[in-house]
Scaffold this motif. Sequence first.
Motif, short mmCIF file in Angstrom:
data_model
loop_
_atom_site.label_atom_id
_atom_site.label_comp_id
_atom_site.label_asym_id
_atom_site.label_seq_id
_atom_site.Cartn_x
_atom_site.Cartn_y
_atom_site.Cartn_z
N LEU B 248 0.82 -1.28 0.07
CA LEU B 248 -0.07 0.14 -0.02
C LEU B 248 0.97 1.01 -0.23
CD1 LEU B 248 -2.57 -1.37 2.59
CD2 LEU B 248 -2.90 -1.49 0.08
N ILE B 249 1.30 1.75 -1.01
CA ILE B 249 2.39 2.54 -1.37
C ILE B 249 2.07 3.93 -0.78
CG2 ILE B 249 4.08 3.35 -3.10
CD1 ILE B 249 2.89 1.20 -5.05
N ALA B 250 0.97 4.49 -1.05
CA ALA B 250 0.88 6.10 -0.63
C ALA B 250 0.64 5.81 0.94
CB ALA B 250 -0.73 6.37 -1.15
N ALA B 253 3.99 5.59 2.41
CA ALA B 253 4.65 6.98 2.44
C ALA B 253 3.93 7.89 3.25
CB ALA B 253 4.55 7.44 0.93
N ASN B 255 0.89 9.11 3.18
CA ASN B 255 -0.14 10.10 2.73
C ASN B 255 -1.43 9.91 3.14
OD1 ASN B 255 -2.13 11.24 0.78
ND2 ASN B 255 -0.53 10.83 -0.86
N VAL B 257 -4.42 10.74 2.50
CA VAL B 257 -5.53 10.48 1.65
C VAL B 257 -5.53 8.83 1.67
CG1 VAL B 257 -5.50 12.42 0.19
CG2 VAL B 257 -4.65 10.51 -0.63
N ALA B 258 -4.59 8.13 1.86
CA ALA B 258 -4.44 6.60 1.63
C ALA B 258 -4.71 6.08 3.21
CB ALA B 258 -3.21 6.17 1.47
#
Lengths: 375, 350
Positions: B248-250, B253, B255, B257-258
Motif C-alpha cells: 500500500l504505497i501511498a 509513504a 499520505n 488520503v490513503a
Amino acid sequence: MAKVKNWQIGRDMEYPIAHTPPKKQVTYIFDINKCIECQTCTVACKTGWTSGKGQEHVFYNNVETKPYGGYPQQWDVKLLASRDLVKWKRGTLTTPTIFEDHAPLDPPTGHRPTEDDYASPNLGEDDIFGRVDRGAHVDGQHPMWMFYLARICNHCEHPACLAACPRKAIYKREEDGIVLIDQERCRGYQECIKACPYKKTFFNMVSRTSEKCIGCYPRVENGEVALCVESCIGKIRMHGFSVPNAEPDPKNPIDLIVKIRKLALPLYPQFGTSPNVFYIPPIHVPEEFLEQMFGPNVHAAKELYRRVSKDRELLGALLLFGASTRIITRFEVQGDEAVGWDATGAEVARVPMVERAFERERFDEKHGTFRHNLM
Amino acid sequence: MRFLALFAFVSVLGCGAPPGGKAPAAIGTLPPASSPAARSASGSVSASASANDVAVPSGTFAIHIPPSAKWPLELAAPALAFGAEQTTLVAERGTAAIAHIEPLASRWSTAPFVNVHLLPQQITAPRLLASSIPNVRVQALHDGESIAFRLVWNDDTPNGNVASGMFTDAAAVQLPIDAAASPMMGHPGGRVQILHWKALWQKDQDVGFQDVHTLYPNIWSDLYWFSPSAHPHPVQDIAADPYGRAWLIALSAGNSVALVNRSTPAQELIAEGFGTLTAQPESATTARGVWFDNTWVLVIERPLKTADPLDAPLSSGGKTQAAFAIWNGGDGNVGARKHWSAWVDLEVAK
C-alpha cells in the motif's frame, strides 16, 4: 506556456512548464518484429510492483495486439479520433500537439478511460486486420496482418501527466529522466490519467492516489535493467540512456539505433510528449498504419531493418538486446563479436555476430542411435 | 421539488404512500407512522422522528449505523429550518456544548444563515466549465470552546465512492491564517486553513472502508503478496501486516488520503496558493454529513482556540472571514474542478 525543443516533431513547441532536460534520459528500444506476446514482461512487472490491493487493473507493462487491441481499450484510437488529422512536412509536424490545441487554462488534450476500458486487458488479442476468405492461401506474404505492441511508460521528455497535475505531485528526475508520482503528495485527482496520451498512469481505488511505472528506478540506480527488460525471453528490449540535446554518441547503442541510424521510432510522436520508448517498426505491416503510429520515418526504418546484416555496427548493437542484466552504456564490434560495457566500465556482454551452430554426427555410437539435427 | 422527492423516497421503500401522487406529508411536517423515520426508531437508524431534531447526548454521535446499513443512510427527511438570512456569517454563542453537534440538531433551526453564492472555478487549470451547485447555505455556532459550521446544499446524487473516473462529493471551509490572504486558496505569504470533508470518508465511517470488493463484489485476484487473510483480503488486514503494508504505497509513504482507518471524515489542510495544498499531520477538525431529500447537510467543527500556529486564529468576539467550496462528484468535480465562493465576513459572537 514555455517554448521547448522537441526533436521528434522537428520543431519547437509550447509546453505548460519551463524545464531543463535531465542530465541523461532513460531510454528503451523495443524490436517488436521479435515480440511473441508471451507477457513474461507483464508478469514480471506485475509480480514485482503491482500485486497490491487496488492495483488489480494496474499494468505498468502490457502487451497488446494491434490494430484492434489496447489497454485500456482504445487508449490511442479515442485520442486520435478526437483530434484533427495529423500533417507532417519533410519531417516537421505542422499540426498542433496535445499541448497546443486548447485554451490556456485547459490541461493537455486527453480523455479519461471508463471502468469498462480497464475490464478486458486482452480484448482484440491476436485479431488480424482483414478477412480470411475462402480459398485464401499464403503466396509469399500474408495478406492479413497484426502485430504485438509492448508498452510501458515512455518517461517522456515533456510528460503530459506532469503538465496536468495541479498539485505538482509528478516530477521528472534530473539524474535519469524517470517520471514519478510522489505518493506522499498525490491526492488522486486523476488529471494525469486524463492527460497521459499513453494511459500509463492508473488510479488506485484503495490508496486513492494515482500510480505509474516507476522505471524500476531502484534497479536503474544500481545499473540494472528494468524487470520487463530482463525478463524478455525474446530479447526484444534494450534499456539504456541518451543525453538530451547532445551530439549522439555512436558508441552508445541507444544513440546509434535511435538518433544516428534512426531505426527505432517514437510511438505517436505527434502527441508531442517526446516519448522515450523507441520501436523498430514491424516490417510486414502496411506503412499507412505505421506512419500514423510511428511518424514519417517508417519507410526508411523498414528498409534499413531489411538490410541490417550489411550494417555491422547496427547489427552489433541489435545483438546486445537482452544480452545482459546490466545497462549497457557503451559497445563495440570487435572482430566477430559485439561487446558491451556498463557505466562502471565493466564488460557485461560479449555476443557472437553470427550465432554459432554445431552439426553433430548423425549416428551416436555410444547410444547406438541416430540423431536428428534441428535448426 | 422537495415535496415530490420526499414522496419518491417513501414510495420506493414501499412504506404506505397513497397512490395518485399525493405525498403523505407536507414540507415541514412529519412523515406518517409507517415512514422510514418511524421504522428507524425501532433500531435500524436511531434518528428520532418525534421531533424535528436528532437527540444528541453531548459528546457522541446519536445516529447509530448498523454494519449492514445501506448508504446513504435511510434517514427520515425532516424539515430543514434556518434562522434569518444575513449577509454576514455570525457564529452565535450558546451554552450547550458544540462538540459533536449533529447536522440535524434543533439548534441549527434558529441559527441565522448566509446564502453563499458559488461559482465554477475558472481562474486556474484545470477549470470547471459548468456549474451544478449554485449556492450553499451556511450557518455557524460556537460555545467558547468549539466552532461548528453547517453547510447545506442541493445535490441530487450522493457520490461516496472513488475509482477510475468516479469521484466523491466534498466540501471545504477556508479560513485565513494571514490577514488579506487570497480567497483562492491563499497566496505566497498569505496562508489559509482549509477544513475539508469528503462523502467518501463519510461513507468509510458510516458503512466501512471502500475496499475493492465493496465496489466490485465479483472481483478475484490470484495474488496479493503477504496478505494475511483469505479472499476477499480486507485491506485493513493487509495494512496491519508489516510486509503487506509495503504494497500500500501511498499509505506507506504517509499520505493521509490513503488512510484505511480514518477517525473522522474531515481533514485539516493549509495552502498558500494554487498547488500548495498540504495536509496537516494533526487534525482537531471533525465533521459529519448526512444526505437525504436531494440535500447534503454537513457539519464541520474545530476547536475555537488552538495552540497550533497553522490553525486560522478564531476567538470569541473576533471578526475574520470564511470561504466555501463544494464538489459534485457525480459531475466529475475533483481538485480544482470545484465550486467556490469569495470571502464571507465571519463574526464570532462574544
